[in-house]
Design a protein around this motif. Structure first.
Motif, mmCIF file in Angstrom:
data_model
loop_
_atom_site.group_PDB
_atom_site.id
_atom_site.type_symbol
_atom_site.label_atom_id
_atom_site.label_comp_id
_atom_site.label_asym_id
_atom_site.label_seq_id
_atom_site.Cartn_x
_atom_site.Cartn_y
_atom_site.Cartn_z
ATOM 1 N N THR A 144 50.627 37.133 30.868
ATOM 2 C CA THR A 144 48.946 36.869 31.122
ATOM 3 C C THR A 144 48.637 35.918 29.763
ATOM 4 O OG1 THR A 144 48.641 38.828 32.117
ATOM 5 C CG2 THR A 144 46.799 37.656 31.268
ATOM 6 N N ILE A 145 47.917 34.883 30.056
ATOM 7 C CA ILE A 145 47.508 33.816 29.095
ATOM 8 C C ILE A 145 46.008 33.967 28.980
ATOM 9 C CG2 ILE A 145 47.306 31.434 28.284
ATOM 10 C CD1 ILE A 145 49.927 32.799 28.205
ATOM 11 N N ALA A 146 45.275 33.914 30.148
ATOM 12 C CA ALA A 146 43.725 34.046 29.904
ATOM 13 C C ALA A 146 43.360 34.603 31.162
ATOM 14 C CB ALA A 146 43.458 32.681 29.496
ATOM 15 N N TYR A 147 41.872 34.809 31.077
ATOM 16 C CA TYR A 147 41.076 35.241 32.388
ATOM 17 C C TYR A 147 39.953 34.336 32.662
ATOM 18 C CZ TYR A 147 43.572 39.616 31.611
ATOM 19 O OH TYR A 147 44.409 40.508 31.572
ATOM 20 N N ALA A 148 39.641 33.677 33.682
ATOM 21 C CA ALA A 148 38.614 33.048 33.987
ATOM 22 C C ALA A 148 37.648 33.743 35.294
ATOM 23 C CB ALA A 148 38.910 31.316 34.373
ATOM 24 N N LYS A 149 36.380 33.307 35.536
ATOM 25 C CA LYS A 149 35.701 33.702 36.431
ATOM 26 C C LYS A 149 36.367 33.951 37.866
ATOM 27 C CE LYS A 149 32.562 29.985 37.329
ATOM 28 N NZ LYS A 149 31.153 29.516 37.529
ATOM 29 N N ASP A 150 37.028 32.830 38.087
ATOM 30 C CA ASP A 150 37.583 32.553 39.524
ATOM 31 C C ASP A 150 38.896 31.581 39.415
ATOM 32 O OD1 ASP A 150 36.336 29.885 39.456
ATOM 33 O OD2 ASP A 150 34.768 30.783 40.399
ATOM 34 N N GLN A 151 39.449 31.474 40.514
ATOM 35 C CA GLN A 151 40.826 30.599 40.615
ATOM 36 C C GLN A 151 40.344 29.178 40.457
ATOM 37 O OE1 GLN A 151 43.600 31.650 43.715
ATOM 38 N NE2 GLN A 151 43.834 29.624 44.127
ATOM 39 N N LYS A 152 39.281 28.626 40.965
ATOM 40 C CA LYS A 152 39.017 27.528 40.960
ATOM 41 C C LYS A 152 38.623 26.912 39.808
ATOM 42 C CE LYS A 152 35.055 24.073 42.769
ATOM 43 N NZ LYS A 152 33.795 24.334 42.961
ATOM 44 N N THR A 153 38.155 27.703 38.752
ATOM 45 C CA THR A 153 38.042 27.348 37.352
ATOM 46 C C THR A 153 39.287 27.216 36.756
ATOM 47 O OG1 THR A 153 35.965 28.568 37.184
ATOM 48 C CG2 THR A 153 36.958 28.007 35.153
ATOM 49 N N ILE A 154 40.215 28.061 36.964
ATOM 50 C CA ILE A 154 41.651 27.737 36.384
ATOM 51 C C ILE A 154 42.409 26.692 36.913
ATOM 52 C CG2 ILE A 154 44.184 28.611 36.356
ATOM 53 C CD1 ILE A 154 42.834 31.369 36.086
ATOM 54 N N ASN A 155 42.255 26.500 38.274
ATOM 55 C CA ASN A 155 42.925 24.801 38.921
ATOM 56 C C ASN A 155 42.141 23.834 38.404
ATOM 57 O OD1 ASN A 155 44.403 26.716 40.402
ATOM 58 N ND2 ASN A 155 43.070 26.529 42.223
ATOM 59 N N HIS A 172 50.511 10.520 40.586
ATOM 60 C CA HIS A 172 50.500 11.214 41.804
ATOM 61 C C HIS A 172 50.947 12.642 41.403
ATOM 62 C CE1 HIS A 172 50.160 7.458 43.743
ATOM 63 N NE2 HIS A 172 51.425 7.057 42.945
ATOM 64 N N ASN A 173 50.673 13.496 42.642
ATOM 65 C CA ASN A 173 51.322 14.990 42.504
ATOM 66 C C ASN A 173 50.722 15.601 41.132
ATOM 67 O OD1 ASN A 173 52.549 17.202 43.553
ATOM 68 N ND2 ASN A 173 54.365 16.466 42.591
ATOM 69 N N LEU A 174 49.488 15.554 40.809
ATOM 70 C CA LEU A 174 49.118 16.059 39.677
ATOM 71 C C LEU A 174 48.984 17.779 39.520
ATOM 72 C CD1 LEU A 174 45.551 14.524 38.571
ATOM 73 C CD2 LEU A 174 47.527 14.543 37.205
ATOM 74 N N THR A 175 48.873 18.109 40.673
ATOM 75 C CA THR A 175 49.015 19.890 40.794
ATOM 76 C C THR A 175 50.630 20.404 40.995
ATOM 77 O OG1 THR A 175 48.343 19.758 43.140
ATOM 78 C CG2 THR A 175 46.814 19.931 41.532
ATOM 79 N N ALA A 176 51.527 19.624 40.941
ATOM 80 C CA ALA A 176 52.824 20.173 41.235
ATOM 81 C C ALA A 176 53.075 21.011 40.134
ATOM 82 C CB ALA A 176 53.968 19.169 41.312
ATOM 83 N N GLY A 177 53.687 22.422 40.594
ATOM 84 C CA GLY A 177 53.932 23.260 39.683
ATOM 85 C C GLY A 177 53.131 24.421 39.703
ATOM 86 N N VAL A 178 51.764 24.209 39.992
ATOM 87 C CA VAL A 178 50.985 25.149 40.366
ATOM 88 C C VAL A 178 50.676 25.916 41.618
ATOM 89 C CG1 VAL A 178 48.390 25.485 39.941
ATOM 90 C CG2 VAL A 178 49.502 23.681 38.492
ATOM 91 N N GLU A 179 50.901 27.364 41.452
ATOM 92 C CA GLU A 179 50.950 28.048 42.625
ATOM 93 C C GLU A 179 49.375 28.235 43.269
ATOM 94 O OE1 GLU A 179 53.405 31.428 42.507
ATOM 95 O OE2 GLU A 179 55.156 29.961 42.190
ATOM 96 N N ASN A 180 49.048 28.867 44.234
ATOM 97 C CA ASN A 180 47.636 29.199 44.535
ATOM 98 C C ASN A 180 46.778 27.986 44.514
ATOM 99 O OD1 ASN A 180 48.967 31.785 44.955
ATOM 100 N ND2 ASN A 180 48.479 32.346 43.047
ATOM 101 N N VAL A 181 47.126 26.978 44.572
ATOM 102 C CA VAL A 181 45.969 25.784 44.435
ATOM 103 C C VAL A 181 45.474 25.460 45.979
ATOM 104 C CG1 VAL A 181 45.744 23.393 43.701
ATOM 105 C CG2 VAL A 181 47.290 25.007 42.302
ATOM 106 N N ALA A 182 43.947 25.281 45.725
ATOM 107 C CA ALA A 182 43.270 25.107 46.533
ATOM 108 C C ALA A 182 43.747 23.720 47.595
ATOM 109 C CB ALA A 182 41.900 25.011 46.593
ATOM 110 N N ALA A 183 43.775 23.684 48.771
ATOM 111 C CA ALA A 183 44.301 22.634 49.681
ATOM 112 C C ALA A 183 43.627 21.339 49.199
ATOM 113 C CB ALA A 183 44.223 22.795 51.283
ATOM 114 N N GLY A 184 42.324 21.325 48.773
ATOM 115 C CA GLY A 184 41.664 20.091 48.656
ATOM 116 C C GLY A 184 42.161 19.680 47.337
#
Length: 491
Positions: A144-155, A172-184
Protein backbone atom coordinates in the motif's frame (compact mmCIF):
# COMPACT_ATOMS: atom_id res chain seq x y z
CA UNK A 1 -39.61 -3.34 20.75
CA UNK A 2 -38.20 -0.67 18.44
CA UNK A 3 -34.68 -1.01 17.06
CA UNK A 4 -32.86 2.08 15.88
CA UNK A 5 -29.72 1.27 13.88
CA UNK A 6 -26.88 3.55 12.77
CA UNK A 7 -25.22 1.91 9.81
CA UNK A 8 -21.47 1.89 9.47
CA UNK A 9 -21.82 4.50 6.65
CA UNK A 10 -24.23 7.15 8.05
CA UNK A 11 -27.27 8.14 5.97
CA UNK A 12 -29.56 11.12 6.36
CA UNK A 13 -32.33 9.00 7.91
CA UNK A 14 -32.50 6.41 10.66
CA UNK A 15 -33.51 2.82 10.01
CA UNK A 16 -36.42 1.63 12.15
CA UNK A 17 -37.70 -1.83 12.80
CA UNK A 18 -40.53 -2.97 15.05
CA UNK A 19 -41.22 -6.34 16.50
CA UNK A 20 -44.19 -7.29 18.59
CA UNK A 21 -44.02 -10.21 21.03
CA UNK A 22 -47.19 -11.70 22.51
CA UNK A 23 -47.15 -14.48 25.09
CA UNK A 24 -49.79 -17.15 24.50
CA UNK A 25 -51.43 -18.41 27.68
CA UNK A 26 -53.63 -21.41 28.19
CA UNK A 27 -57.27 -20.80 28.95
CA UNK A 28 -58.33 -21.74 32.52
CA UNK A 29 -61.56 -23.53 33.48
CA UNK A 30 -64.52 -21.63 35.12
CA UNK A 31 -64.38 -22.82 38.74
CA UNK A 32 -66.18 -20.07 40.41
CA UNK A 33 -69.73 -18.72 40.34
CA UNK A 34 -70.85 -15.46 38.95
CA UNK A 35 -69.58 -13.58 41.99
CA UNK A 36 -66.26 -15.24 41.90
CA UNK A 37 -66.04 -14.58 38.21
CA UNK A 38 -66.89 -10.95 38.71
CA UNK A 39 -64.31 -10.56 41.42
CA UNK A 40 -61.70 -12.29 39.31
CA UNK A 41 -62.46 -10.08 36.35
CA UNK A 42 -62.25 -6.89 38.40
CA UNK A 43 -58.99 -8.05 39.99
CA UNK A 44 -57.39 -8.76 36.59
CA UNK A 45 -58.26 -5.30 35.32
CA UNK A 46 -56.85 -3.65 38.43
CA UNK A 47 -53.65 -5.73 38.27
CA UNK A 48 -53.11 -4.94 34.61
CA UNK A 49 -53.48 -1.26 35.30
CA UNK A 50 -50.87 -1.38 38.06
CA UNK A 51 -48.40 -3.29 35.82
CA UNK A 52 -48.78 -0.89 32.88
CA UNK A 53 -48.37 2.14 35.08
CA UNK A 54 -44.95 0.82 36.25
CA UNK A 55 -43.53 0.11 32.73
CA UNK A 56 -40.54 2.25 31.67
CA UNK A 57 -39.19 2.72 28.12
CA UNK A 58 -35.41 2.24 28.04
CA UNK A 59 -32.91 2.25 25.16
CA UNK A 60 -30.21 -0.38 24.83
CA UNK A 61 -27.04 0.84 23.11
CA UNK A 62 -24.82 -1.76 21.40
CA UNK A 63 -21.68 -1.53 19.24
CA UNK A 64 -21.02 -4.30 16.71
CA UNK A 65 -23.66 -6.46 18.45
CA UNK A 66 -22.24 -6.00 21.95
CA UNK A 67 -24.37 -4.05 24.41
CA UNK A 68 -22.49 -1.34 26.27
CA UNK A 69 -25.33 0.17 28.33
CA UNK A 70 -28.96 1.25 28.73
CA UNK A 71 -30.19 4.86 28.74
CA UNK A 72 -33.58 6.45 29.21
CA UNK A 73 -32.93 9.23 26.69
CA UNK A 74 -31.36 8.30 23.32
CA UNK A 75 -31.26 11.90 22.08
CA UNK A 76 -27.96 12.50 23.86
CA UNK A 77 -26.40 9.57 22.00
CA UNK A 78 -27.89 10.70 18.71
CA UNK A 79 -26.58 14.24 19.19
CA UNK A 80 -23.08 13.06 20.15
CA UNK A 81 -22.86 10.90 17.05
CA UNK A 82 -24.29 13.63 14.84
CA UNK A 83 -21.91 16.28 16.17
CA UNK A 84 -18.92 13.96 15.78
CA UNK A 85 -19.82 13.25 12.17
CA UNK A 86 -20.58 16.91 11.40
CA UNK A 87 -17.21 18.02 12.79
CA UNK A 88 -15.36 15.60 10.50
CA UNK A 89 -17.48 16.59 7.49
CA UNK A 90 -16.51 20.20 8.12
CA UNK A 91 -12.81 19.24 8.06
CA UNK A 92 -13.12 16.89 5.07
CA UNK A 93 -16.06 18.19 2.97
CA UNK A 94 -15.07 16.21 -0.13
CA UNK A 95 -14.95 12.79 1.51
CA UNK A 96 -17.70 10.22 2.09
CA UNK A 97 -17.67 9.76 5.87
CA UNK A 98 -19.25 7.30 8.27
CA UNK A 99 -18.68 5.36 11.48
CA UNK A 100 -16.42 2.34 11.42
CA UNK A 101 -18.62 0.52 13.95
CA UNK A 102 -22.21 -0.76 13.71
CA UNK A 103 -24.07 1.26 16.37
CA UNK A 104 -27.60 0.13 17.38
CA UNK A 105 -30.17 1.67 19.71
CA UNK A 106 -32.95 -0.76 20.73
CA UNK A 107 -36.12 0.49 22.48
CA UNK A 108 -37.58 -1.90 25.10
CA UNK A 109 -40.21 -1.78 27.84
CA UNK A 110 -39.05 -2.62 31.38
CA UNK A 111 -41.05 -3.07 34.61
CA UNK A 112 -39.71 -0.52 37.09
CA UNK A 113 -36.65 -0.25 34.80
CA UNK A 114 -33.93 2.39 35.24
CA UNK A 115 -31.23 3.45 32.76
CA UNK A 116 -27.69 4.66 33.40
CA UNK A 117 -26.56 8.20 32.75
CA UNK A 118 -25.98 9.07 29.10
CA UNK A 119 -22.58 10.57 29.98
CA UNK A 120 -21.38 7.14 31.12
CA UNK A 121 -22.37 5.63 27.78
CA UNK A 122 -20.57 8.43 25.91
CA UNK A 123 -17.38 7.67 27.85
CA UNK A 124 -17.58 4.11 26.55
CA UNK A 125 -18.34 5.19 22.99
CA UNK A 126 -15.58 7.80 22.70
CA UNK A 127 -12.56 5.47 22.55
CA UNK A 128 -14.14 2.86 20.27
CA UNK A 129 -16.30 4.80 17.81
CA UNK A 130 -14.48 6.82 15.14
CA UNK A 131 -15.35 8.45 11.86
CA UNK A 132 -13.77 6.91 8.78
CA UNK A 133 -13.70 7.83 5.11
CA UNK A 134 -14.57 5.78 2.08
CA UNK A 135 -11.29 5.71 0.14
CA UNK A 136 -9.43 4.11 -2.76
CA UNK A 137 -6.24 2.30 -1.77
CA UNK A 138 -3.28 2.40 -4.19
CA UNK A 139 -1.34 -0.89 -4.03
CA UNK A 140 2.01 -1.24 -5.86
CA UNK A 141 3.43 -4.78 -6.10
CA UNK A 142 1.34 -5.76 -3.09
CA UNK A 143 2.41 -2.78 -0.96
CA UNK A 144 0.00 0.00 0.00
CA UNK A 145 1.42 3.34 -1.11
CA UNK A 146 -1.34 5.90 -0.59
CA UNK A 147 -5.07 6.52 -0.16
CA UNK A 148 -7.19 8.86 -2.28
CA UNK A 149 -10.88 9.75 -2.15
CA UNK A 150 -11.77 7.51 -5.09
CA UNK A 151 -10.37 5.39 -7.92
CA UNK A 152 -10.84 8.17 -10.46
CA UNK A 153 -8.44 10.40 -8.52
CA UNK A 154 -5.77 7.68 -8.54
CA UNK A 155 -6.25 6.92 -12.26
CA UNK A 156 -5.92 10.61 -13.16
CA UNK A 157 -2.78 10.97 -11.01
CA UNK A 158 -1.16 7.95 -12.68
CA UNK A 159 -2.08 9.37 -16.07
CA UNK A 160 -0.47 12.73 -15.23
CA UNK A 161 2.62 10.97 -13.86
CA UNK A 162 3.10 9.10 -17.12
CA UNK A 163 2.37 12.20 -19.20
CA UNK A 164 5.11 14.09 -17.32
CA UNK A 165 7.64 12.00 -19.27
CA UNK A 166 6.21 13.23 -22.56
CA UNK A 167 8.95 14.09 -25.07
CA UNK A 168 6.87 15.46 -27.94
CA UNK A 169 6.42 12.32 -29.99
CA UNK A 170 3.25 10.30 -30.69
CA UNK A 171 2.32 8.48 -27.51
CA UNK A 172 -0.14 5.65 -27.09
CA UNK A 173 -1.31 3.25 -24.42
CA UNK A 174 -0.75 5.65 -21.53
CA UNK A 175 -2.66 3.50 -19.08
CA UNK A 176 -0.99 0.17 -19.83
CA UNK A 177 -0.05 -1.67 -16.66
CA UNK A 178 -2.78 -0.05 -14.58
CA UNK A 179 -5.53 -2.34 -13.37
CA UNK A 180 -9.10 -1.24 -12.58
CA UNK A 181 -8.89 1.73 -14.96
CA UNK A 182 -12.14 3.16 -16.25
CA UNK A 183 -12.98 2.31 -19.86
CA UNK A 184 -12.92 5.95 -20.93
CA UNK A 185 -9.42 6.44 -19.52
CA UNK A 186 -7.93 3.49 -21.40
CA UNK A 187 -8.44 5.10 -24.83
CA UNK A 188 -6.84 8.43 -24.02
CA UNK A 189 -3.56 9.48 -25.64
CA UNK A 190 -1.53 12.67 -25.67
CA UNK A 191 1.46 14.02 -27.55
CA UNK A 192 4.58 12.45 -26.07
CA UNK A 193 6.83 9.41 -26.08
CA UNK A 194 5.78 6.56 -28.37
CA UNK A 195 5.09 4.12 -25.52
CA UNK A 196 4.83 4.62 -21.75
CA UNK A 197 4.03 1.94 -19.19
CA UNK A 198 4.29 1.33 -15.47
CA UNK A 199 6.79 -1.36 -14.56
CA UNK A 200 5.10 -2.47 -11.37
CA UNK A 201 1.73 -4.18 -10.85
CA UNK A 202 -0.81 -1.52 -9.89
CA UNK A 203 -4.08 -2.29 -8.06
CA UNK A 204 -6.77 0.03 -6.73
CA UNK A 205 -8.97 -1.32 -3.92
CA UNK A 206 -11.81 0.06 -1.79
CA UNK A 207 -10.89 0.78 1.81
CA UNK A 208 -12.21 2.67 4.84
CA UNK A 209 -9.53 4.66 6.66
CA UNK A 210 -9.11 7.63 8.96
CA UNK A 211 -9.92 10.83 6.99
CA UNK A 212 -6.47 12.25 7.68
CA UNK A 213 -4.86 9.40 5.72
CA UNK A 214 -6.64 10.35 2.50
CA UNK A 215 -4.38 12.46 0.25
CA UNK A 216 -5.56 15.24 -1.98
CA UNK A 217 -4.46 15.49 -5.64
CA UNK A 218 -1.28 17.49 -4.91
CA UNK A 219 -0.18 15.23 -2.05
CA UNK A 220 -0.86 12.13 -4.13
CA UNK A 221 1.24 13.40 -7.06
CA UNK A 222 4.08 14.23 -4.65
CA UNK A 223 4.08 10.65 -3.34
CA UNK A 224 3.96 9.20 -6.86
CA UNK A 225 6.85 11.36 -8.08
CA UNK A 226 9.14 11.34 -5.04
CA UNK A 227 8.12 8.14 -3.31
CA UNK A 228 7.75 7.29 0.36
CA UNK A 229 10.42 7.51 3.09
CA UNK A 230 12.48 4.36 3.61
CA UNK A 231 15.24 3.50 6.05
CA UNK A 232 18.63 2.79 4.48
CA UNK A 233 22.31 2.77 5.41
CA UNK A 234 24.77 5.48 4.39
CA UNK A 235 28.44 4.48 4.15
CA UNK A 236 30.62 7.34 5.37
CA UNK A 237 33.12 8.66 2.81
CA UNK A 238 36.31 10.63 3.35
CA UNK A 239 35.58 14.16 4.58
CA UNK A 240 31.96 13.47 5.53
CA UNK A 241 30.31 14.32 8.84
CA UNK A 242 26.76 14.53 10.21
CA UNK A 243 26.49 18.16 9.12
CA UNK A 244 27.09 17.45 5.41
CA UNK A 245 25.47 13.98 5.28
CA UNK A 246 22.04 15.14 6.52
CA UNK A 247 21.29 17.48 3.53
CA UNK A 248 22.01 14.64 1.09
CA UNK A 249 18.78 13.02 2.30
CA UNK A 250 16.72 16.13 2.98
CA UNK A 251 17.24 15.77 6.74
CA UNK A 252 18.32 18.02 9.56
CA UNK A 253 21.22 17.05 11.78
CA UNK A 254 18.88 16.55 14.76
CA UNK A 255 16.73 14.16 12.71
CA UNK A 256 19.83 12.19 11.73
CA UNK A 257 20.90 11.94 15.38
CA UNK A 258 17.41 10.69 16.33
CA UNK A 259 17.78 7.85 13.81
CA UNK A 260 21.18 6.91 15.29
CA UNK A 261 20.92 6.77 19.10
CA UNK A 262 24.58 5.80 19.39
CA UNK A 263 25.76 9.06 17.81
CA UNK A 264 26.16 12.48 19.38
CA UNK A 265 26.61 15.91 17.83
CA UNK A 266 30.40 15.81 18.25
CA UNK A 267 30.90 12.16 17.25
CA UNK A 268 33.84 11.73 14.88
CA UNK A 269 32.80 9.50 11.97
CA UNK A 270 35.25 7.05 10.42
CA UNK A 271 35.43 6.22 6.71
CA UNK A 272 33.36 3.10 6.12
CA UNK A 273 31.01 3.64 9.09
CA UNK A 274 27.36 2.84 8.36
CA UNK A 275 24.70 5.17 9.71
CA UNK A 276 20.91 5.09 9.46
CA UNK A 277 19.34 7.59 7.10
CA UNK A 278 15.88 8.07 5.64
CA UNK A 279 15.53 8.61 1.93
CA UNK A 280 12.58 8.97 -0.41
CA UNK A 281 12.28 5.86 -2.55
CA UNK A 282 9.96 6.04 -5.59
CA UNK A 283 7.71 2.99 -5.71
CA UNK A 284 6.46 3.49 -9.24
CA UNK A 285 8.77 3.14 -12.24
CA UNK A 286 7.66 4.83 -15.45
CA UNK A 287 9.13 2.97 -18.41
CA UNK A 288 9.26 5.06 -21.58
CA UNK A 289 10.33 3.95 -25.03
CA UNK A 290 11.34 6.42 -27.70
CA UNK A 291 12.90 6.18 -31.14
CA UNK A 292 15.74 8.47 -32.14
CA UNK A 293 17.92 8.77 -35.25
CA UNK A 294 21.66 9.33 -34.99
CA UNK A 295 24.45 9.74 -37.54
CA UNK A 296 27.16 7.27 -36.60
CA UNK A 297 30.75 7.12 -37.87
CA UNK A 298 31.83 3.85 -39.48
CA UNK A 299 35.58 3.53 -38.74
CA UNK A 300 37.72 2.51 -41.69
CA UNK A 301 39.59 -0.78 -41.61
CA UNK A 302 43.34 -1.17 -42.00
CA UNK A 303 44.58 -3.62 -44.58
CA UNK A 304 48.24 -4.33 -43.82
CA UNK A 305 50.39 -6.09 -46.39
CA UNK A 306 53.37 -7.78 -44.71
CA UNK A 307 56.87 -6.96 -45.94
CA UNK A 308 59.56 -9.21 -44.43
CA UNK A 309 62.41 -6.98 -45.66
CA UNK A 310 61.18 -4.00 -43.57
CA UNK A 311 61.50 -3.76 -39.81
CA UNK A 312 58.49 -3.76 -37.53
CA UNK A 313 57.16 -0.24 -37.09
CA UNK A 314 58.53 0.81 -40.45
CA UNK A 315 55.19 1.15 -42.28
CA UNK A 316 54.51 2.69 -45.66
CA UNK A 317 51.02 4.07 -46.39
CA UNK A 318 49.70 3.08 -49.82
CA UNK A 319 46.13 4.41 -49.46
CA UNK A 320 44.84 6.74 -46.75
CA UNK A 321 41.77 5.47 -44.90
CA UNK A 322 38.48 7.37 -44.77
CA UNK A 323 35.64 6.90 -42.27
CA UNK A 324 32.15 6.16 -43.54
CA UNK A 325 28.80 7.11 -41.98
CA UNK A 326 25.38 5.60 -41.33
CA UNK A 327 22.03 6.59 -39.89
CA UNK A 328 20.92 4.37 -37.03
CA UNK A 329 17.43 4.25 -35.50
CA UNK A 330 17.69 3.49 -31.78
CA UNK A 331 15.01 2.58 -29.29
CA UNK A 332 15.77 4.43 -26.07
CA UNK A 333 14.37 2.75 -22.96
CA UNK A 334 14.21 4.99 -19.91
CA UNK A 335 13.08 4.38 -16.35
CA UNK A 336 11.84 7.52 -14.61
CA UNK A 337 13.67 9.56 -17.23
CA UNK A 338 17.03 7.77 -16.90
CA UNK A 339 18.39 5.86 -19.90
CA UNK A 340 18.72 2.13 -19.14
CA UNK A 341 18.90 0.66 -22.66
CA UNK A 342 19.80 1.88 -26.14
CA UNK A 343 18.78 -0.71 -28.71
CA UNK A 344 19.55 -0.32 -32.43
CA UNK A 345 16.51 -1.40 -34.46
CA UNK A 346 17.48 -0.42 -38.02
CA UNK A 347 20.20 1.39 -39.96
CA UNK A 348 20.98 2.94 -43.32
CA UNK A 349 24.48 3.30 -44.79
CA UNK A 350 25.13 6.88 -45.97
CA UNK A 351 28.76 6.50 -47.04
CA UNK A 352 30.91 3.38 -47.12
CA UNK A 353 34.31 3.63 -45.41
CA UNK A 354 37.54 3.43 -47.42
CA UNK A 355 40.13 1.02 -46.04
CA UNK A 356 43.62 2.22 -45.23
CA UNK A 357 46.26 0.16 -47.06
CA UNK A 358 49.79 -0.02 -45.67
CA UNK A 359 52.92 -2.05 -46.24
CA UNK A 360 53.93 -3.25 -42.79
CA UNK A 361 57.39 -4.44 -41.94
CA UNK A 362 57.54 -7.79 -40.19
CA UNK A 363 61.28 -8.10 -39.68
CA UNK A 364 62.22 -8.10 -35.99
CA UNK A 365 64.66 -5.41 -34.96
CA UNK A 366 67.75 -6.83 -33.27
CA UNK A 367 68.36 -5.28 -29.87
CA UNK A 368 71.93 -6.68 -29.72
CA UNK A 369 74.72 -5.14 -31.69
CA UNK A 370 77.27 -7.05 -33.81
CA UNK A 371 80.26 -5.05 -32.52
CA UNK A 372 80.84 -3.31 -35.84
CA UNK A 373 80.05 0.41 -35.71
CA UNK A 374 79.16 2.76 -38.55
CA UNK A 375 79.63 6.53 -38.75
CA UNK A 376 76.89 8.22 -36.67
CA UNK A 377 76.55 11.23 -38.99
CA UNK A 378 78.02 13.05 -41.99
CA UNK A 379 80.51 15.86 -41.61
CA UNK A 380 84.16 16.69 -40.97
CA UNK A 381 86.30 15.32 -38.11
CA UNK A 382 87.10 18.30 -35.95
CA UNK A 383 88.59 16.71 -32.80
CA UNK A 384 90.06 13.24 -32.10
CA UNK A 385 89.89 10.96 -29.07
CA UNK A 386 92.51 11.59 -26.35
CA UNK A 387 94.15 14.40 -24.36
CA UNK A 388 92.92 17.86 -25.29
CA UNK A 389 93.50 21.16 -23.52
CA UNK A 390 94.94 19.38 -20.55
CA UNK A 391 92.14 16.84 -20.05
CA UNK A 392 90.74 13.68 -21.57
CA UNK A 393 88.47 14.01 -24.63
CA UNK A 394 86.48 10.74 -24.38
CA UNK A 395 85.16 10.73 -27.95
CA UNK A 396 85.41 12.28 -31.37
CA UNK A 397 83.77 15.39 -32.78
CA UNK A 398 82.13 15.61 -36.20
CA UNK A 399 81.47 19.15 -37.40
CA UNK A 400 78.05 19.21 -39.06
CA UNK A 401 75.18 21.73 -39.47
CA UNK A 402 72.42 21.87 -36.85
CA UNK A 403 69.60 19.45 -37.74
CA UNK A 404 71.78 16.91 -39.56
CA UNK A 405 70.43 13.36 -39.03
CA UNK A 406 72.22 11.30 -36.37
CA UNK A 407 72.19 7.52 -36.86
CA UNK A 408 72.61 4.75 -34.33
CA UNK A 409 76.06 3.29 -34.83
CA UNK A 410 74.95 -0.32 -34.10
CA UNK A 411 71.83 -2.26 -33.14
CA UNK A 412 70.63 -1.64 -29.60
CA UNK A 413 68.06 -0.20 -27.19
CA UNK A 414 67.82 3.49 -26.22
CA UNK A 415 68.98 3.63 -22.60
CA UNK A 416 68.93 7.40 -21.89
CA UNK A 417 67.42 10.55 -23.37
CA UNK A 418 68.01 13.87 -21.63
CA UNK A 419 70.74 16.36 -20.72
CA UNK A 420 74.16 15.92 -19.12
CA UNK A 421 76.49 18.60 -17.81
CA UNK A 422 78.74 19.88 -20.61
CA UNK A 423 77.20 17.55 -23.19
CA UNK A 424 73.89 19.41 -23.57
CA UNK A 425 71.19 17.15 -25.00
CA UNK A 426 72.37 13.54 -24.96
CA UNK A 427 71.20 10.11 -26.11
CA UNK A 428 72.77 6.82 -25.01
CA UNK A 429 72.23 3.43 -26.70
CA UNK A 430 72.94 0.10 -25.01
CA UNK A 431 73.99 -2.49 -27.60
CA UNK A 432 73.50 -5.50 -25.33
CA UNK A 433 77.03 -6.86 -25.79
CA UNK A 434 79.04 -4.76 -23.35
CA UNK A 435 79.12 -1.70 -25.64
CA UNK A 436 77.34 1.60 -25.25
CA UNK A 437 77.40 4.66 -27.50
CA UNK A 438 76.83 8.30 -26.55
CA UNK A 439 75.63 11.10 -28.87
CA UNK A 440 76.08 14.62 -27.48
CA UNK A 441 75.32 18.33 -28.18
CA UNK A 442 72.07 17.25 -29.93
CA UNK A 443 69.37 19.63 -31.10
CA UNK A 444 66.46 17.17 -30.78
CA UNK A 445 65.46 13.54 -30.34
CA UNK A 446 63.70 11.10 -32.68
CA UNK A 447 63.88 7.87 -30.68
CA UNK A 448 62.49 7.44 -27.15
CA UNK A 449 63.79 5.64 -24.07
CA UNK A 450 63.24 1.91 -24.50
CA UNK A 451 63.05 2.00 -28.31
CA UNK A 452 64.88 -0.73 -30.19
CA UNK A 453 66.98 0.88 -32.92
CA UNK A 454 68.92 -0.76 -35.74
CA UNK A 455 72.24 0.23 -37.20
CA UNK A 456 71.77 3.24 -39.47
CA UNK A 457 68.34 4.27 -38.06
CA UNK A 458 67.85 8.00 -37.43
CA UNK A 459 67.66 8.54 -33.69
CA UNK A 460 68.31 12.29 -33.28
CA UNK A 461 69.31 15.62 -34.88
CA UNK A 462 72.73 17.21 -34.42
CA UNK A 463 72.98 20.55 -32.67
CA UNK A 464 75.07 22.96 -30.60
CA UNK A 465 73.83 22.45 -27.02
CA UNK A 466 75.94 22.29 -23.86
CA UNK A 467 79.59 23.49 -23.84
CA UNK A 468 80.29 23.66 -27.56
CA UNK A 469 82.63 25.66 -29.81
CA UNK A 470 80.23 25.31 -32.74
CA UNK A 471 77.63 23.00 -34.30
CA UNK A 472 78.92 19.45 -34.14
CA UNK A 473 78.18 15.90 -32.94
CA UNK A 474 80.18 14.49 -30.06
CA UNK A 475 80.33 10.66 -30.32
CA UNK A 476 81.64 8.15 -27.74
CA UNK A 477 81.95 4.34 -27.57
CA UNK A 478 82.12 2.71 -24.13
CA UNK A 479 83.25 -0.88 -23.63
CA UNK A 480 82.35 -2.44 -20.30
CA UNK A 481 81.83 1.06 -18.93
CA UNK A 482 85.12 2.57 -20.12
CA UNK A 483 85.45 4.98 -23.10
CA UNK A 484 87.48 3.66 -26.05
CA UNK A 485 88.71 5.31 -29.25
CA UNK A 486 85.76 5.23 -31.71
CA UNK A 487 88.10 5.37 -34.70
CA UNK A 488 89.31 1.86 -33.81
CA UNK A 489 85.73 0.49 -34.19
CA UNK A 490 84.20 2.52 -36.98
CA UNK A 491 83.82 0.83 -40.32
Amino acid sequence: MIIERMSSWTKDTWTHGMKFVQDKKKKGKVAFGILAGSLLASGTVAGGYVYQSNLTTLYHVSVDGKEIGVVDNPDVIRKWLGDKLAAEKKKYPNLALGFQKDIMITEKQHYNGQGVRSSDILKKLAPIVHVEANAAQLVVNGQTIAYAKDQKTINEALYRLKASYNEKKPMHNLTAGVENVAAGQAKQSVSGISHITIKEKIQVEKKSVAPGQVLDEVQLMNVLQKGVPEQKKHIVQDGENLWNIAPQYGLKEKELLAMNPGLKEGTLLQVGDKINVQALAPKITIVSKQETIENVVIPYKINAKPEPKKYRGDDTIVTEGKNGSKQVVYELVKENGKLVQKNPIQQKIIQQPVAKVIIRGTRVKPSRGDGHFRMPSTGIFSSPFGERWGRMHAGIDIATPIGTPVYTSDNGRVAFVGTKSGYGKVMMVDHGNGYRTLYGHLDGFVAKPGDIVVKGEVIAKSGNTGRSTGPHLHFEIHKDGEPVNPMTYLR
